[in-house]
Design a protein around this motif. Sequence first.
Motif, PDB file in Angstrom:
ATOM      1  N   ARG A  55       0.957  -1.304   0.301  1.00 31.32           N
ATOM      2  CA  ARG A  55      -0.035  -0.215   0.004  1.00 31.32           C
ATOM      3  C   ARG A  55       0.884   1.040  -0.032  1.00 31.32           C
ATOM      4  NH1 ARG A  55      -3.255  -3.883   2.947  1.00 31.32           N
ATOM      5  NH2 ARG A  55      -5.008  -3.776   2.063  1.00 31.32           N
ATOM      6  N   ASP A  56       0.367   2.344  -0.393  1.00 30.46           N
ATOM      7  CA  ASP A  56       0.995   3.630  -0.633  1.00 30.46           C
ATOM      8  C   ASP A  56       1.254   4.231   0.818  1.00 30.46           C
ATOM      9  OD1 ASP A  56       1.812   3.227  -3.330  1.00 30.46           O
ATOM     10  OD2 ASP A  56      -0.153   4.286  -3.914  1.00 30.46           O
ATOM     11  N   ASN A  57       2.018   5.467   0.834  1.00 26.82           N
ATOM     12  CA  ASN A  57       1.818   6.057   1.761  1.00 26.82           C
ATOM     13  C   ASN A  57       2.217   5.385   3.401  1.00 26.82           C
ATOM     14  OD1 ASN A  57       1.139   8.477   0.549  1.00 26.82           O
ATOM     15  ND2 ASN A  57      -0.862   7.718   0.406  1.00 26.82           N
ATOM     16  N   ASN A  58       2.941   4.233   3.312  1.00 31.13           N
ATOM     17  CA  ASN A  58       3.367   3.433   4.359  1.00 31.13           C
ATOM     18  C   ASN A  58       2.289   2.777   5.231  1.00 31.13           C
ATOM     19  OD1 ASN A  58       5.960   4.180   3.791  1.00 31.13           O
ATOM     20  ND2 ASN A  58       6.708   5.025   5.888  1.00 31.13           N
ATOM     21  N   THR A 288      -2.284  15.613   7.239  1.00 28.24           N
ATOM     22  CA  THR A 288      -1.671  14.844   6.450  1.00 28.24           C
ATOM     23  C   THR A 288      -2.540  14.796   5.121  1.00 28.24           C
ATOM     24  OG1 THR A 288      -0.699  13.846   8.558  1.00 28.24           O
ATOM     25  CG2 THR A 288      -0.385  12.676   6.346  1.00 28.24           C
ATOM     26  N   ASP A 289      -1.888  15.004   4.088  1.00 30.01           N
ATOM     27  CA  ASP A 289      -2.621  15.107   2.853  1.00 30.01           C
ATOM     28  C   ASP A 289      -3.192  13.758   2.234  1.00 30.01           C
ATOM     29  OD1 ASP A 289      -1.989  17.818   2.449  1.00 30.01           O
ATOM     30  OD2 ASP A 289      -0.347  17.580   0.926  1.00 30.01           O
ATOM     31  N   TYR A 290      -2.397  12.610   2.571  1.00 31.16           N
ATOM     32  CA  TYR A 290      -3.148  11.391   2.083  1.00 31.16           C
ATOM     33  C   TYR A 290      -4.192  11.180   3.002  1.00 31.16           C
ATOM     34  CZ  TYR A 290       0.321   9.097   5.335  1.00 31.16           C
ATOM     35  OH  TYR A 290       0.887   8.737   6.393  1.00 31.16           O
ATOM     36  N   CYS A 291      -4.275  11.326   4.287  1.00 30.48           N
ATOM     37  CA  CYS A 291      -5.181  10.948   5.231  1.00 30.48           C
ATOM     38  C   CYS A 291      -6.459  11.747   5.063  1.00 30.48           C
ATOM     39  CB  CYS A 291      -4.912  11.392   6.776  1.00 30.48           C
ATOM     40  SG  CYS A 291      -3.276  10.152   7.481  1.00 30.48           S
ATOM     41  N   ILE A 292      -6.347  12.914   4.584  1.00 34.14           N
ATOM     42  CA  ILE A 292      -7.288  14.010   4.092  1.00 34.14           C
ATOM     43  C   ILE A 292      -8.073  13.279   2.910  1.00 34.14           C
ATOM     44  CG2 ILE A 292      -7.855  16.001   3.040  1.00 34.14           C
ATOM     45  CD1 ILE A 292      -5.508  17.177   4.874  1.00 34.14           C
ATOM     46  N   ASP A 293      -7.285  12.807   1.940  1.00 32.96           N
ATOM     47  CA  ASP A 293      -7.864  12.408   0.758  1.00 32.96           C
ATOM     48  C   ASP A 293      -8.327  10.923   0.777  1.00 32.96           C
ATOM     49  OD1 ASP A 293      -6.654  14.366  -0.705  1.00 32.96           O
ATOM     50  OD2 ASP A 293      -4.930  13.048  -1.462  1.00 32.96           O
ATOM     51  N   ALA A 294      -8.177  10.076   1.774  1.00 36.22           N
ATOM     52  CA  ALA A 294      -8.788   8.866   2.103  1.00 36.22           C
ATOM     53  C   ALA A 294     -10.221   9.132   2.814  1.00 36.22           C
ATOM     54  CB  ALA A 294      -7.673   7.958   2.943  1.00 36.22           C
ATOM     55  N   LEU A 295      -9.992   9.881   3.749  1.00 39.94           N
ATOM     56  CA  LEU A 295     -11.201  10.227   4.553  1.00 39.94           C
ATOM     57  C   LEU A 295     -12.382  11.010   3.824  1.00 39.94           C
ATOM     58  CD1 LEU A 295     -12.364   9.437   7.341  1.00 39.94           C
ATOM     59  CD2 LEU A 295     -11.376  11.850   8.126  1.00 39.94           C
ATOM     60  N   LYS A 296     -11.779  11.673   2.814  1.00 32.65           N
ATOM     61  CA  LYS A 296     -12.887  12.461   1.908  1.00 32.65           C
ATOM     62  C   LYS A 296     -13.507  11.457   0.790  1.00 32.65           C
ATOM     63  CE  LYS A 296     -11.499  17.222   1.622  1.00 32.65           C
ATOM     64  NZ  LYS A 296     -10.444  18.266   0.695  1.00 32.65           N
TER      65      LYS A 296
END
Length: 451
Positions: A55-58, A288-296
């Motif tokens: 998976r991306d982003n660790n 954290t950008d990738y957390c924002i994207d995942a939750l959105k």
Amino acid sequence: MKMKYLILTLVYCLLTLNYGKAAPKNKTKDETKVAFITVSFDKQLSNDSVDLTYRDNNWGIGSAELSMPLNTISAKIGEPIKIIFEKQQAFLYANLITRSGKVLFLSSIVEPSDNIEIKIYNERVIFSGRGKEKLQFKNKIEEDFESWRKTQTNLSFFKEGKSNIVKKALKEFKPKIKKHIFQIIKADYLFDANFDFMYVNYEDFIRKSESKLGMSDKVLNESSGYLNYILKAIMMRKLEPQTAVEYINKNFHDILRDRLLTLYFINKSIKNNQDVALISDVLKTIKTDYCIDALKNFKANSSPKSPAYDFALRDTSGNIVRQSDFKGKIVLLDFFFTGCGWCQLLNEKMTGIYQLFKNNPNIIFVSISIDRDQKMWKNSIKNHKYTHPGSIDLYTNDEGSKSKIIEHYNIKSYPHTILIDKDGRIVSASPPEPHTPKEENYLIELINSCL
């Protein structure tokens, strides 16, 4: 004067000699952000192939992170698997499994510049090349633990036995693995959530999650094991969503807080509009950008009034059925797989709901199987242990849990139901299951509200 001349001559010669040497080659950006893994087998398995998943982003391969998108790289035996890392990515967690089902490693760390060779001869696994020590470490623990377990007649010392084996391996491999990566691996093992969950008192489990065991925040921020451990401890408390968010904000910070908040909601599922409002508030605090994207993305796909996914799946006759075919109808989707005991139980508990609405042409019951074997699926629906006679039975076209509809709705456990209104919008991505009269009445009210 002669001495001065000799010194100047010597300096000149040294400078000339050094100038004439070729400069050491610097690694290109591509070389430092790529890893290779090559697998070879004995002759009997030489036609097999392997799948590396990560998976991306660790995000790791832990149970809490199953909802994150999974990348797959496939290669034939003997062909190198090339892994390309993102700019800021220092490592990733990966699984490597053959198509025939042999597990080569699970949730192991791979770093840029690793060039690992895995050879299997007579079932023995041999790791070599740059970065091999990380895989040797995990393999040694598994082999030593299996050998230890076979010698035990009393498994009451099971936990102590495994702990001693892990400690011994950590001591042996500490000098062989980069310091920071070693600390992450150590954290993954110290916070083995599934292991502790079986043997530790709940309160001890929670206290351990808060103590951090002397690990640095930087290490814990990147440890998949710690992330899963914390999330399981929070879920065990069965807190109300607002209380859980407050607990996370109070006890954790920065990237770890953002990752916990993201996974908390994705694993919990959206139950109502209050959850949607709370997610909106959380999105204002996450950095954290990738957390924002995942939750959105999760909120957009699972919130009430979101458009339902327009699937295209085959029925028992091989005909394509789409969500859009049911426009103007209320649809209750039920996801299951053959062998799922809870799926059978839900089908039994749904009998009253089926009977109540079976003559209503405005309500459609749709079962969707994630079985990978089509014959198994068809056999399982004949006896109606998982479905009822009036349902439309669909199949995920051999894709199983990797089907786009499963990924879209972020389904992680089964059974799973979704209620969709006449306009093709989600009413609830996790409606109540009628295991009690109260839950049954709530589901009936929810369906009636859509009529």
